[in-house]
Scaffold this motif. Structure first.
Motif, short mmCIF file in Angstrom:
data_model
loop_
_atom_site.label_atom_id
_atom_site.label_comp_id
_atom_site.label_asym_id
_atom_site.label_seq_id
_atom_site.Cartn_x
_atom_site.Cartn_y
_atom_site.Cartn_z
N THR A 529 -6.49 -21.43 -113.49
CA THR A 529 -7.85 -20.93 -113.32
C THR A 529 -8.52 -20.72 -114.66
O THR A 529 -9.69 -21.10 -114.87
CB THR A 529 -7.84 -19.62 -112.52
OG1 THR A 529 -7.31 -19.85 -111.21
CG2 THR A 529 -9.24 -19.05 -112.38
N GLN A 530 -7.80 -20.13 -115.61
CA GLN A 530 -8.39 -19.88 -116.92
C GLN A 530 -8.69 -21.19 -117.66
O GLN A 530 -9.71 -21.30 -118.35
CB GLN A 530 -7.44 -19.01 -117.76
CG GLN A 530 -7.29 -17.58 -117.24
CD GLN A 530 -6.42 -16.73 -118.14
OE1 GLN A 530 -6.48 -16.84 -119.36
NE2 GLN A 530 -5.59 -15.88 -117.54
N ILE A 531 -7.81 -22.19 -117.50
CA ILE A 531 -8.05 -23.47 -118.17
C ILE A 531 -9.31 -24.12 -117.62
O ILE A 531 -10.13 -24.68 -118.37
CB ILE A 531 -6.84 -24.40 -117.99
CG1 ILE A 531 -5.65 -23.88 -118.80
CG2 ILE A 531 -7.17 -25.82 -118.43
CD1 ILE A 531 -4.36 -24.62 -118.54
N LEU A 532 -9.50 -24.06 -116.30
CA LEU A 532 -10.70 -24.67 -115.72
C LEU A 532 -11.96 -23.96 -116.22
O LEU A 532 -12.95 -24.62 -116.59
CB LEU A 532 -10.63 -24.62 -114.20
CG LEU A 532 -11.82 -25.24 -113.47
CD1 LEU A 532 -12.03 -26.69 -113.91
CD2 LEU A 532 -11.62 -25.16 -111.96
N ILE A 533 -11.94 -22.63 -116.24
CA ILE A 533 -13.09 -21.89 -116.77
C ILE A 533 -13.31 -22.27 -118.23
O ILE A 533 -14.44 -22.51 -118.68
CB ILE A 533 -12.87 -20.38 -116.62
CG1 ILE A 533 -12.83 -19.98 -115.14
CG2 ILE A 533 -13.95 -19.60 -117.34
CD1 ILE A 533 -12.47 -18.53 -114.90
N ASN A 534 -12.21 -22.33 -118.97
CA ASN A 534 -12.27 -22.70 -120.38
C ASN A 534 -12.87 -24.08 -120.56
O ASN A 534 -13.70 -24.32 -121.46
CB ASN A 534 -10.85 -22.64 -120.95
CG ASN A 534 -10.82 -22.56 -122.46
OD1 ASN A 534 -11.40 -23.41 -123.11
ND2 ASN A 534 -10.15 -21.55 -123.00
#
Length: 550
Positions: A529-534
Protein backbone atom coordinates in the motif's frame (compact mmCIF):
# COMPACT_ATOMS: atom_id res chain seq x y z
CA UNK A 1 -4.38 -14.18 -5.61
CA UNK A 2 -7.09 -12.05 -7.28
CA UNK A 3 -8.79 -10.76 -4.11
CA UNK A 4 -7.18 -7.34 -3.82
CA UNK A 5 -7.33 -6.85 -7.60
CA UNK A 6 -11.14 -7.02 -7.52
CA UNK A 7 -11.54 -5.40 -4.09
CA UNK A 8 -12.72 -8.62 -2.44
CA UNK A 9 -12.33 -9.54 1.21
CA UNK A 10 -12.41 -13.29 0.56
CA UNK A 11 -12.93 -15.81 -2.23
CA UNK A 12 -16.56 -15.48 -3.35
CA UNK A 13 -16.83 -18.89 -5.02
CA UNK A 14 -15.22 -21.28 -2.56
CA UNK A 15 -16.95 -24.68 -2.68
CA UNK A 16 -16.99 -25.07 1.11
CA UNK A 17 -20.57 -24.80 2.44
CA UNK A 18 -20.43 -21.38 4.13
CA UNK A 19 -23.97 -20.45 5.30
CA UNK A 20 -23.15 -16.73 4.92
CA UNK A 21 -23.17 -17.27 1.16
CA UNK A 22 -26.46 -19.14 1.08
CA UNK A 23 -28.55 -17.81 -1.77
CA UNK A 24 -32.18 -18.45 -0.95
CA UNK A 25 -33.75 -19.09 -4.31
CA UNK A 26 -37.42 -19.98 -4.23
CA UNK A 27 -36.58 -23.68 -4.08
CA UNK A 28 -33.86 -23.26 -1.46
CA UNK A 29 -36.17 -21.14 0.67
CA UNK A 30 -38.81 -23.86 0.54
CA UNK A 31 -36.18 -26.51 1.33
CA UNK A 32 -35.01 -24.59 4.39
CA UNK A 33 -38.61 -24.17 5.51
CA UNK A 34 -39.07 -27.96 5.35
CA UNK A 35 -35.97 -28.49 7.47
CA UNK A 36 -37.11 -25.93 10.03
CA UNK A 37 -40.49 -27.65 10.14
CA UNK A 38 -38.73 -30.96 10.70
CA UNK A 39 -36.92 -29.74 13.81
CA UNK A 40 -39.82 -27.85 15.35
CA UNK A 41 -43.22 -29.39 14.68
CA UNK A 42 -42.73 -32.71 12.95
CA UNK A 43 -42.25 -36.26 14.10
CA UNK A 44 -40.73 -39.18 12.25
CA UNK A 45 -38.65 -38.39 9.17
CA UNK A 46 -37.96 -35.40 6.96
CA UNK A 47 -36.34 -36.20 3.59
CA UNK A 48 -34.36 -33.62 1.59
CA UNK A 49 -32.82 -34.68 -1.73
CA UNK A 50 -31.03 -32.94 -4.55
CA UNK A 51 -28.43 -33.46 -7.24
CA UNK A 52 -24.74 -33.25 -6.37
CA UNK A 53 -23.78 -29.62 -5.83
CA UNK A 54 -27.28 -28.15 -5.52
CA UNK A 55 -26.64 -26.78 -2.01
CA UNK A 56 -27.99 -29.42 0.36
CA UNK A 57 -25.07 -29.23 2.79
CA UNK A 58 -25.16 -25.43 2.77
CA UNK A 59 -28.84 -25.56 3.73
CA UNK A 60 -27.98 -27.90 6.58
CA UNK A 61 -25.28 -25.50 7.82
CA UNK A 62 -27.81 -22.64 7.75
CA UNK A 63 -30.28 -24.80 9.66
CA UNK A 64 -27.72 -25.62 12.35
CA UNK A 65 -27.07 -21.91 12.76
CA UNK A 66 -30.77 -21.25 13.34
CA UNK A 67 -31.49 -23.99 15.84
CA UNK A 68 -32.94 -22.88 19.19
CA UNK A 69 -30.75 -23.16 22.27
CA UNK A 70 -32.81 -26.07 23.61
CA UNK A 71 -32.09 -28.28 20.60
CA UNK A 72 -29.49 -31.08 20.66
CA UNK A 73 -28.20 -32.38 17.33
CA UNK A 74 -26.49 -35.62 16.37
CA UNK A 75 -24.89 -35.04 12.97
CA UNK A 76 -23.82 -38.15 11.06
CA UNK A 77 -21.66 -37.26 8.05
CA UNK A 78 -20.38 -40.76 7.25
CA UNK A 79 -23.36 -43.12 7.09
CA UNK A 80 -21.42 -46.12 5.73
CA UNK A 81 -21.58 -47.88 9.08
CA UNK A 82 -23.03 -51.07 10.47
CA UNK A 83 -26.19 -50.78 12.52
CA UNK A 84 -24.20 -51.18 15.74
CA UNK A 85 -21.63 -48.56 14.69
CA UNK A 86 -24.47 -46.25 13.70
CA UNK A 87 -26.08 -46.51 17.15
CA UNK A 88 -22.74 -45.94 18.84
CA UNK A 89 -22.08 -42.86 16.69
CA UNK A 90 -25.46 -41.36 17.64
CA UNK A 91 -24.79 -41.95 21.34
CA UNK A 92 -21.34 -40.37 21.11
CA UNK A 93 -22.72 -37.34 19.24
CA UNK A 94 -25.35 -36.75 21.94
CA UNK A 95 -23.04 -37.44 24.88
CA UNK A 96 -25.05 -40.43 26.06
CA UNK A 97 -23.69 -42.33 29.07
CA UNK A 98 -22.60 -45.52 27.34
CA UNK A 99 -23.42 -48.93 28.82
CA UNK A 100 -20.71 -51.36 29.85
CA UNK A 101 -21.58 -53.58 26.89
CA UNK A 102 -21.17 -51.35 23.84
CA UNK A 103 -21.38 -54.41 21.60
CA UNK A 104 -25.07 -54.86 22.36
CA UNK A 105 -27.62 -53.01 20.22
CA UNK A 106 -30.28 -53.39 22.93
CA UNK A 107 -27.99 -51.90 25.58
CA UNK A 108 -27.19 -48.91 23.33
CA UNK A 109 -30.88 -48.32 22.46
CA UNK A 110 -31.84 -48.50 26.13
CA UNK A 111 -29.12 -45.98 27.05
CA UNK A 112 -30.23 -43.70 24.21
CA UNK A 113 -33.86 -43.96 25.30
CA UNK A 114 -32.97 -42.96 28.89
CA UNK A 115 -31.01 -39.99 27.57
CA UNK A 116 -33.86 -38.86 25.31
CA UNK A 117 -36.41 -39.14 28.13
CA UNK A 118 -34.15 -37.07 30.37
CA UNK A 119 -33.71 -34.40 27.69
CA UNK A 120 -37.46 -34.34 27.03
CA UNK A 121 -38.11 -33.84 30.74
CA UNK A 122 -35.82 -30.79 30.65
CA UNK A 123 -37.74 -29.32 27.70
CA UNK A 124 -35.03 -30.14 25.17
CA UNK A 125 -35.52 -31.35 21.61
CA UNK A 126 -33.23 -33.97 20.01
CA UNK A 127 -32.56 -34.12 16.26
CA UNK A 128 -30.69 -36.75 14.28
CA UNK A 129 -29.39 -35.40 10.97
CA UNK A 130 -27.88 -37.85 8.49
CA UNK A 131 -26.02 -36.53 5.45
CA UNK A 132 -25.34 -38.63 2.32
CA UNK A 133 -28.21 -40.83 3.44
CA UNK A 134 -28.41 -42.58 0.05
CA UNK A 135 -25.44 -44.65 1.28
CA UNK A 136 -27.30 -46.09 4.28
CA UNK A 137 -27.56 -49.86 4.26
CA UNK A 138 -30.91 -51.61 4.59
CA UNK A 139 -29.82 -52.79 8.05
CA UNK A 140 -29.18 -49.22 9.23
CA UNK A 141 -32.41 -47.95 7.68
CA UNK A 142 -34.34 -50.58 9.62
CA UNK A 143 -32.55 -49.50 12.80
CA UNK A 144 -33.57 -45.92 12.04
CA UNK A 145 -37.21 -47.00 11.73
CA UNK A 146 -37.00 -48.69 15.12
CA UNK A 147 -35.59 -45.50 16.67
CA UNK A 148 -38.78 -43.67 15.72
CA UNK A 149 -40.56 -45.97 18.21
CA UNK A 150 -38.82 -44.07 21.02
CA UNK A 151 -41.64 -41.79 22.10
CA UNK A 152 -43.85 -40.56 24.89
CA UNK A 153 -47.62 -40.63 24.84
CA UNK A 154 -47.62 -37.23 23.12
CA UNK A 155 -44.63 -37.06 20.77
CA UNK A 156 -41.58 -38.67 19.27
CA UNK A 157 -38.37 -38.33 21.27
CA UNK A 158 -36.12 -38.27 18.20
CA UNK A 159 -36.69 -36.31 15.02
CA UNK A 160 -34.76 -37.57 12.01
CA UNK A 161 -33.72 -35.65 8.89
CA UNK A 162 -32.28 -37.56 5.96
CA UNK A 163 -30.22 -35.56 3.43
CA UNK A 164 -29.17 -37.29 0.24
CA UNK A 165 -28.84 -37.45 -3.50
CA UNK A 166 -31.80 -38.43 -5.73
CA UNK A 167 -30.90 -42.12 -5.24
CA UNK A 168 -32.29 -41.81 -1.71
CA UNK A 169 -35.80 -41.58 -3.13
CA UNK A 170 -35.28 -44.83 -5.01
CA UNK A 171 -33.90 -46.49 -1.88
CA UNK A 172 -36.91 -45.53 0.24
CA UNK A 173 -39.29 -46.58 -2.55
CA UNK A 174 -38.24 -50.21 -2.18
CA UNK A 175 -41.07 -52.49 -1.09
CA UNK A 176 -38.94 -53.90 1.74
CA UNK A 177 -38.68 -50.40 3.25
CA UNK A 178 -42.34 -49.42 2.91
CA UNK A 179 -42.78 -49.24 6.71
CA UNK A 180 -40.00 -46.68 6.88
CA UNK A 181 -41.31 -44.75 3.85
CA UNK A 182 -44.70 -44.43 5.50
CA UNK A 183 -43.08 -42.57 8.41
CA UNK A 184 -41.57 -39.88 6.16
CA UNK A 185 -43.76 -36.88 6.98
CA UNK A 186 -42.04 -34.37 4.71
CA UNK A 187 -40.25 -34.71 1.37
CA UNK A 188 -38.50 -32.03 -0.64
CA UNK A 189 -36.25 -32.15 -3.70
CA UNK A 190 -33.85 -29.30 -4.52
CA UNK A 191 -33.75 -28.30 -8.18
CA UNK A 192 -30.92 -26.42 -9.96
CA UNK A 193 -31.16 -22.64 -10.20
CA UNK A 194 -33.04 -21.01 -13.05
CA UNK A 195 -31.27 -18.64 -15.42
CA UNK A 196 -32.38 -15.51 -13.54
CA UNK A 197 -31.51 -17.13 -10.22
CA UNK A 198 -28.04 -18.03 -11.51
CA UNK A 199 -27.39 -14.41 -12.48
CA UNK A 200 -28.61 -13.22 -9.07
CA UNK A 201 -26.58 -15.96 -7.34
CA UNK A 202 -23.33 -14.76 -8.93
CA UNK A 203 -24.04 -11.15 -7.94
CA UNK A 204 -25.02 -12.24 -4.41
CA UNK A 205 -21.78 -14.10 -3.74
CA UNK A 206 -19.65 -11.29 -5.15
CA UNK A 207 -21.39 -8.76 -2.89
CA UNK A 208 -20.99 -10.97 0.19
CA UNK A 209 -17.26 -11.18 -0.60
CA UNK A 210 -17.03 -7.37 -0.70
CA UNK A 211 -17.33 -6.46 -4.40
CA UNK A 212 -18.51 -2.89 -4.95
CA UNK A 213 -18.75 -3.06 -8.72
CA UNK A 214 -20.17 -5.60 -11.17
CA UNK A 215 -17.22 -7.77 -12.22
CA UNK A 216 -19.04 -10.41 -14.31
CA UNK A 217 -20.44 -9.05 -17.55
CA UNK A 218 -24.11 -9.98 -18.27
CA UNK A 219 -23.13 -12.22 -21.19
CA UNK A 220 -20.58 -13.97 -18.99
CA UNK A 221 -23.19 -14.73 -16.33
CA UNK A 222 -25.57 -16.11 -18.92
CA UNK A 223 -22.74 -18.28 -20.23
CA UNK A 224 -22.08 -19.59 -16.72
CA UNK A 225 -25.72 -20.67 -16.48
CA UNK A 226 -25.66 -22.42 -19.86
CA UNK A 227 -22.46 -24.29 -18.98
CA UNK A 228 -23.35 -25.21 -15.40
CA UNK A 229 -27.00 -26.10 -15.81
CA UNK A 230 -27.71 -23.98 -12.71
CA UNK A 231 -25.81 -26.31 -10.35
CA UNK A 232 -24.35 -24.04 -7.63
CA UNK A 233 -21.16 -26.06 -7.17
CA UNK A 234 -20.39 -25.97 -10.89
CA UNK A 235 -21.20 -22.25 -10.94
CA UNK A 236 -18.68 -21.74 -8.14
CA UNK A 237 -15.91 -23.71 -9.83
CA UNK A 238 -16.37 -21.99 -13.21
CA UNK A 239 -16.63 -18.49 -11.71
CA UNK A 240 -13.57 -18.98 -9.49
CA UNK A 241 -11.50 -20.13 -12.46
CA UNK A 242 -12.87 -17.29 -14.60
CA UNK A 243 -11.86 -14.68 -11.99
CA UNK A 244 -8.36 -16.13 -11.92
CA UNK A 245 -8.15 -16.04 -15.70
CA UNK A 246 -9.41 -12.45 -16.01
CA UNK A 247 -7.00 -11.39 -13.25
CA UNK A 248 -4.05 -12.95 -15.07
CA UNK A 249 -4.99 -10.87 -18.12
CA UNK A 250 -5.23 -7.70 -16.04
CA UNK A 251 -8.93 -7.32 -16.88
CA UNK A 252 -11.23 -5.60 -14.36
CA UNK A 253 -14.21 -7.53 -15.71
CA UNK A 254 -14.97 -11.14 -16.61
CA UNK A 255 -16.24 -11.60 -20.14
CA UNK A 256 -17.89 -14.38 -22.08
CA UNK A 257 -14.68 -15.69 -23.67
CA UNK A 258 -12.97 -16.00 -20.29
CA UNK A 259 -15.89 -18.03 -18.93
CA UNK A 260 -15.72 -20.34 -21.95
CA UNK A 261 -12.06 -21.06 -21.35
CA UNK A 262 -12.62 -21.50 -17.61
CA UNK A 263 -15.40 -24.04 -18.20
CA UNK A 264 -13.28 -25.92 -20.74
CA UNK A 265 -10.50 -26.26 -18.19
CA UNK A 266 -12.94 -27.29 -15.43
CA UNK A 267 -14.39 -29.96 -17.68
CA UNK A 268 -10.90 -31.36 -18.36
CA UNK A 269 -11.00 -30.40 -22.04
CA UNK A 270 -7.45 -31.37 -22.91
CA UNK A 271 -8.09 -31.91 -26.61
CA UNK A 272 -7.27 -28.31 -27.51
CA UNK A 273 -4.68 -27.82 -24.76
CA UNK A 274 -1.91 -30.29 -25.31
CA UNK A 275 1.59 -30.50 -23.93
CA UNK A 276 2.02 -26.72 -23.69
CA UNK A 277 -0.80 -26.41 -21.14
CA UNK A 278 0.46 -26.32 -17.54
CA UNK A 279 -1.74 -28.47 -15.28
CA UNK A 280 -3.64 -26.49 -12.67
CA UNK A 281 -1.87 -28.35 -9.88
CA UNK A 282 1.52 -27.32 -11.24
CA UNK A 283 0.32 -23.73 -11.47
CA UNK A 284 -0.56 -23.79 -7.76
CA UNK A 285 2.77 -25.35 -6.77
CA UNK A 286 5.12 -23.34 -8.96
CA UNK A 287 3.57 -19.91 -8.39
CA UNK A 288 0.23 -18.75 -9.63
CA UNK A 289 0.97 -15.39 -11.22
CA UNK A 290 3.24 -16.01 -14.19
CA UNK A 291 2.09 -19.53 -15.06
CA UNK A 292 -1.58 -18.64 -15.05
CA UNK A 293 -0.96 -15.55 -17.14
CA UNK A 294 0.95 -17.64 -19.69
CA UNK A 295 -1.79 -20.25 -19.89
CA UNK A 296 -4.68 -17.84 -20.32
CA UNK A 297 -2.99 -15.66 -22.88
CA UNK A 298 -1.86 -18.65 -24.93
CA UNK A 299 -5.23 -20.35 -24.72
CA UNK A 300 -6.84 -17.15 -25.96
CA UNK A 301 -4.32 -16.90 -28.78
CA UNK A 302 -3.99 -20.53 -29.84
CA UNK A 303 -7.26 -22.31 -29.09
CA UNK A 304 -9.85 -22.73 -31.79
CA UNK A 305 -13.32 -21.23 -31.20
CA UNK A 306 -14.79 -23.40 -28.48
CA UNK A 307 -18.19 -25.09 -28.56
CA UNK A 308 -20.30 -25.33 -25.43
CA UNK A 309 -18.62 -27.51 -22.83
CA UNK A 310 -20.62 -30.56 -21.79
CA UNK A 311 -20.57 -30.55 -17.99
CA UNK A 312 -22.56 -32.98 -15.78
CA UNK A 313 -26.35 -33.06 -15.99
CA UNK A 314 -26.32 -33.05 -19.77
CA UNK A 315 -30.11 -33.26 -19.98
CA UNK A 316 -30.54 -30.14 -17.88
CA UNK A 317 -27.85 -28.29 -19.83
CA UNK A 318 -29.50 -29.29 -23.12
CA UNK A 319 -32.82 -27.96 -21.90
CA UNK A 320 -31.13 -24.71 -21.00
CA UNK A 321 -29.66 -24.50 -24.50
CA UNK A 322 -33.19 -24.25 -25.89
CA UNK A 323 -33.79 -20.93 -24.12
CA UNK A 324 -33.66 -17.91 -26.39
CA UNK A 325 -30.49 -16.19 -25.22
CA UNK A 326 -28.51 -14.11 -27.66
CA UNK A 327 -24.94 -15.35 -27.62
CA UNK A 328 -22.06 -15.00 -30.08
CA UNK A 329 -21.60 -17.95 -32.38
CA UNK A 330 -17.92 -18.28 -31.68
CA UNK A 331 -15.10 -16.69 -29.81
CA UNK A 332 -13.35 -14.21 -32.05
CA UNK A 333 -9.69 -15.05 -32.47
CA UNK A 334 -7.69 -11.95 -33.37
CA UNK A 335 -5.25 -12.21 -36.20
CA UNK A 336 -1.72 -12.78 -35.02
CA UNK A 337 0.22 -9.54 -35.18
CA UNK A 338 3.81 -9.42 -36.33
CA UNK A 339 5.80 -9.89 -33.12
CA UNK A 340 8.09 -6.99 -32.24
CA UNK A 341 10.86 -9.41 -31.36
CA UNK A 342 11.69 -13.10 -31.85
CA UNK A 343 9.65 -15.56 -29.81
CA UNK A 344 10.65 -18.09 -27.17
CA UNK A 345 13.72 -19.42 -29.06
CA UNK A 346 15.21 -15.89 -28.88
CA UNK A 347 14.61 -15.84 -25.12
CA UNK A 348 16.35 -19.20 -24.78
CA UNK A 349 19.32 -17.83 -26.70
CA UNK A 350 19.48 -14.74 -24.49
CA UNK A 351 19.45 -16.87 -21.34
CA UNK A 352 22.32 -18.96 -22.71
CA UNK A 353 24.49 -16.01 -23.74
CA UNK A 354 23.66 -13.42 -21.06
CA UNK A 355 24.03 -15.06 -17.61
CA UNK A 356 22.57 -13.01 -14.77
CA UNK A 357 22.75 -13.00 -10.98
CA UNK A 358 20.40 -11.47 -8.45
CA UNK A 359 23.11 -9.23 -6.96
CA UNK A 360 24.16 -8.08 -10.44
CA UNK A 361 20.56 -7.27 -11.38
CA UNK A 362 20.09 -5.45 -8.05
CA UNK A 363 23.18 -3.35 -8.84
CA UNK A 364 21.60 -2.42 -12.18
CA UNK A 365 18.37 -1.56 -10.36
CA UNK A 366 20.19 0.69 -7.88
CA UNK A 367 21.80 2.53 -10.78
CA UNK A 368 18.30 3.47 -11.93
CA UNK A 369 17.94 5.12 -8.53
CA UNK A 370 21.04 7.21 -9.18
CA UNK A 371 23.48 5.19 -7.06
CA UNK A 372 26.45 3.10 -8.11
CA UNK A 373 27.00 0.01 -5.97
CA UNK A 374 29.42 -1.59 -8.40
CA UNK A 375 28.75 -4.81 -10.29
CA UNK A 376 27.18 -6.56 -7.31
CA UNK A 377 24.79 -5.17 -4.72
CA UNK A 378 22.79 -6.33 -1.74
CA UNK A 379 19.68 -5.18 0.08
CA UNK A 380 21.94 -4.14 2.96
CA UNK A 381 23.68 -1.70 0.60
CA UNK A 382 20.27 -0.44 -0.54
CA UNK A 383 19.24 0.14 3.08
CA UNK A 384 22.40 2.18 3.68
CA UNK A 385 21.24 4.42 0.81
CA UNK A 386 17.81 4.94 2.39
CA UNK A 387 16.13 2.38 0.10
CA UNK A 388 14.28 -0.80 1.00
CA UNK A 389 13.94 -4.14 -0.80
CA UNK A 390 10.60 -5.85 -1.21
CA UNK A 391 10.65 -9.52 -2.17
CA UNK A 392 7.18 -10.62 -3.16
CA UNK A 393 5.15 -12.91 -5.40
CA UNK A 394 2.58 -11.35 -7.68
CA UNK A 395 1.44 -10.95 -11.28
CA UNK A 396 1.89 -8.64 -14.25
CA UNK A 397 -1.08 -6.43 -13.21
CA UNK A 398 0.46 -6.03 -9.74
CA UNK A 399 3.80 -4.93 -11.20
CA UNK A 400 2.06 -2.51 -13.56
CA UNK A 401 0.15 -1.04 -10.66
CA UNK A 402 3.24 -0.62 -8.44
CA UNK A 403 5.03 1.00 -11.40
CA UNK A 404 8.54 0.17 -10.20
CA UNK A 405 11.39 -1.54 -12.07
CA UNK A 406 11.86 -5.00 -10.57
CA UNK A 407 14.21 -7.95 -10.70
CA UNK A 408 12.31 -11.01 -11.96
CA UNK A 409 13.17 -14.64 -11.23
CA UNK A 410 12.88 -16.77 -14.38
CA UNK A 411 13.27 -20.56 -14.23
CA UNK A 412 14.17 -22.30 -17.49
CA UNK A 413 13.31 -25.89 -18.48
CA UNK A 414 16.50 -27.13 -16.85
CA UNK A 415 15.63 -25.54 -13.50
CA UNK A 416 18.30 -22.82 -13.83
CA UNK A 417 17.35 -19.43 -12.38
CA UNK A 418 17.87 -16.16 -14.27
CA UNK A 419 17.43 -12.61 -12.98
CA UNK A 420 16.60 -10.02 -15.64
CA UNK A 421 15.54 -6.49 -14.71
CA UNK A 422 12.01 -5.51 -15.77
CA UNK A 423 12.12 -1.92 -17.02
CA UNK A 424 8.90 -1.50 -18.98
CA UNK A 425 5.76 -2.87 -20.66
CA UNK A 426 4.59 -2.81 -24.28
CA UNK A 427 1.18 -3.77 -25.66
CA UNK A 428 1.91 -7.49 -25.59
CA UNK A 429 5.45 -7.61 -24.33
CA UNK A 430 7.92 -6.56 -21.68
CA UNK A 431 11.22 -4.75 -21.72
CA UNK A 432 13.89 -6.78 -19.88
CA UNK A 433 17.49 -5.91 -19.15
CA UNK A 434 19.95 -8.85 -19.11
CA UNK A 435 23.25 -7.71 -17.57
CA UNK A 436 23.07 -4.33 -19.27
CA UNK A 437 21.61 -5.57 -22.57
CA UNK A 438 17.99 -4.59 -23.18
CA UNK A 439 15.47 -6.79 -25.02
CA UNK A 440 11.77 -6.46 -25.74
CA UNK A 441 10.16 -9.90 -25.49
CA UNK A 442 6.62 -11.30 -25.91
CA UNK A 443 4.77 -11.44 -22.61
CA UNK A 444 3.71 -15.05 -23.18
CA UNK A 445 7.31 -16.21 -23.68
CA UNK A 446 8.46 -14.59 -20.45
CA UNK A 447 5.36 -15.76 -18.53
CA UNK A 448 6.26 -19.34 -19.44
CA UNK A 449 9.37 -18.99 -17.24
CA UNK A 450 8.15 -16.50 -14.62
CA UNK A 451 6.16 -17.84 -11.67
CA UNK A 452 5.51 -14.56 -9.86
CA UNK A 453 8.69 -13.93 -7.84
CA UNK A 454 10.08 -10.40 -8.00
CA UNK A 455 12.33 -7.99 -6.10
CA UNK A 456 11.83 -4.25 -6.20
CA UNK A 457 13.35 -1.28 -4.43
CA UNK A 458 11.49 1.68 -2.96
CA UNK A 459 12.15 4.62 -0.66
CA UNK A 460 10.16 4.53 2.62
CA UNK A 461 8.71 7.99 3.27
CA UNK A 462 10.26 8.32 6.73
CA UNK A 463 13.42 6.36 6.01
CA UNK A 464 12.26 3.28 7.91
CA UNK A 465 9.94 0.36 7.20
CA UNK A 466 6.91 0.07 9.41
CA UNK A 467 3.40 -1.24 8.91
CA UNK A 468 0.83 1.37 9.90
CA UNK A 469 -2.37 0.25 11.60
CA UNK A 470 -5.10 1.78 13.79
CA UNK A 471 -3.44 3.04 16.97
CA UNK A 472 -0.07 3.70 15.30
CA UNK A 473 1.49 7.09 15.95
CA UNK A 474 4.30 9.15 14.47
CA UNK A 475 5.56 10.97 11.41
CA UNK A 476 4.77 7.98 9.15
CA UNK A 477 1.10 8.29 10.11
CA UNK A 478 1.24 12.01 9.34
CA UNK A 479 2.73 11.17 5.92
CA UNK A 480 -0.07 8.67 5.28
CA UNK A 481 -2.75 11.18 6.28
CA UNK A 482 -1.29 13.95 4.12
CA UNK A 483 -0.74 11.61 1.14
CA UNK A 484 -4.31 10.31 1.18
CA UNK A 485 -5.60 13.86 1.49
CA UNK A 486 -3.60 14.82 -1.59
CA UNK A 487 -4.75 11.78 -3.58
CA UNK A 488 -8.38 11.79 -2.51
CA UNK A 489 -8.91 15.51 -2.09
CA UNK A 490 -9.22 17.48 1.12
CA UNK A 491 -12.58 16.75 2.71
CA UNK A 492 -14.19 18.56 5.65
CA UNK A 493 -13.62 15.52 7.88
CA UNK A 494 -9.94 14.99 7.09
CA UNK A 495 -8.78 17.14 9.99
CA UNK A 496 -7.78 15.57 13.24
CA UNK A 497 -6.91 16.87 16.69
CA UNK A 498 -3.93 14.51 16.59
CA UNK A 499 -2.78 14.16 12.95
CA UNK A 500 0.03 11.77 13.93
CA UNK A 501 -2.50 9.25 15.36
CA UNK A 502 -3.92 6.50 13.13
CA UNK A 503 -7.58 6.98 14.06
CA UNK A 504 -10.85 5.64 12.73
CA UNK A 505 -11.26 8.42 10.17
CA UNK A 506 -7.83 7.66 8.68
CA UNK A 507 -8.60 3.94 8.59
CA UNK A 508 -11.81 4.66 6.68
CA UNK A 509 -9.94 6.76 4.11
CA UNK A 510 -7.26 4.10 3.76
CA UNK A 511 -9.84 1.36 3.18
CA UNK A 512 -11.46 3.49 0.51
CA UNK A 513 -8.07 3.94 -1.19
CA UNK A 514 -7.35 0.20 -1.04
CA UNK A 515 -10.78 -0.63 -2.42
CA UNK A 516 -10.47 1.81 -5.32
CA UNK A 517 -7.06 0.48 -6.29
CA UNK A 518 -7.89 -3.22 -5.80
CA UNK A 519 -5.52 -3.77 -2.90
CA UNK A 520 -6.37 -6.03 0.01
CA UNK A 521 -8.95 -4.01 1.95
CA UNK A 522 -7.62 -4.55 5.47
CA UNK A 523 -7.19 -0.99 6.75
CA UNK A 524 -3.46 -1.60 7.25
CA UNK A 525 -0.81 0.37 5.37
CA UNK A 526 1.77 -2.31 4.64
CA UNK A 527 4.62 -2.10 2.16
CA UNK A 528 2.50 -2.71 -0.94
CA UNK A 529 0.00 0.00 0.00
CA UNK A 530 2.78 2.44 0.87
CA UNK A 531 4.64 1.68 -2.37
CA UNK A 532 1.54 2.40 -4.44
CA UNK A 533 0.94 5.70 -2.62
CA UNK A 534 4.64 6.46 -3.04
CA UNK A 535 4.45 5.73 -6.77
CA UNK A 536 1.38 7.91 -7.28
CA UNK A 537 3.09 10.86 -5.58
CA UNK A 538 6.64 10.13 -6.74
CA UNK A 539 8.96 12.87 -7.88
CA UNK A 540 10.44 12.98 -11.38
CA UNK A 541 13.71 11.36 -10.33
CA UNK A 542 11.96 8.23 -9.08
CA UNK A 543 12.45 5.34 -11.56
CA UNK A 544 9.25 3.98 -13.07
CA UNK A 545 8.27 1.31 -15.53
CA UNK A 546 8.10 2.75 -19.03
CA UNK A 547 6.04 1.97 -22.09
CA UNK A 548 8.56 1.40 -24.92
CA UNK A 549 5.88 2.31 -27.47
CA UNK A 550 5.51 5.85 -26.15
Amino acid sequence: MYLSFYGLNEKPFAITPDPRYLFLSERHGEGLAHLVYGVTDSGGFIQLTGEVGTGKTTLVRRLLGQLPAEADVALILNPQLTALEFLLAICEELGVDLPADTGSSKALVDALNRHLLGSHGQGRRTILLVDEAQNLSAEVLEQLRLLTNLETAQQKLLQIILIGQPELRAVLAQNSLRQLAQRVTGRYHLEPLSRDETLAYIDHRMKVAGALTEVFEPAAKRRVFRLSGGIPRLINVICDRALLGAYSEGSRSVGDAVVRRAAAEVAGDEGRRRAWLLPAAAVAVLGIGGAVAWWWQNSARLALPEPEVALPLAAVAQANENEAVAEPDAVAVPAAAEPPAPGPPALDAILETRPTTVDGALADLLRLWGTDAGDRASCEQAAALGLSCLRQRGSWPVLKQLDRPAVLTLIDSGGVRHFPLLTGFADDGVELDFAGESHRLPLAAVSDLWFGDYLLVWRPPTGRIEALRPGSRGDAVLWLRQSLAELQGNLPDDTSDDPELFDGELESRLRDFQRRHRLEVDGLAGQQTQILINSMLASENTPRLTDPLQ
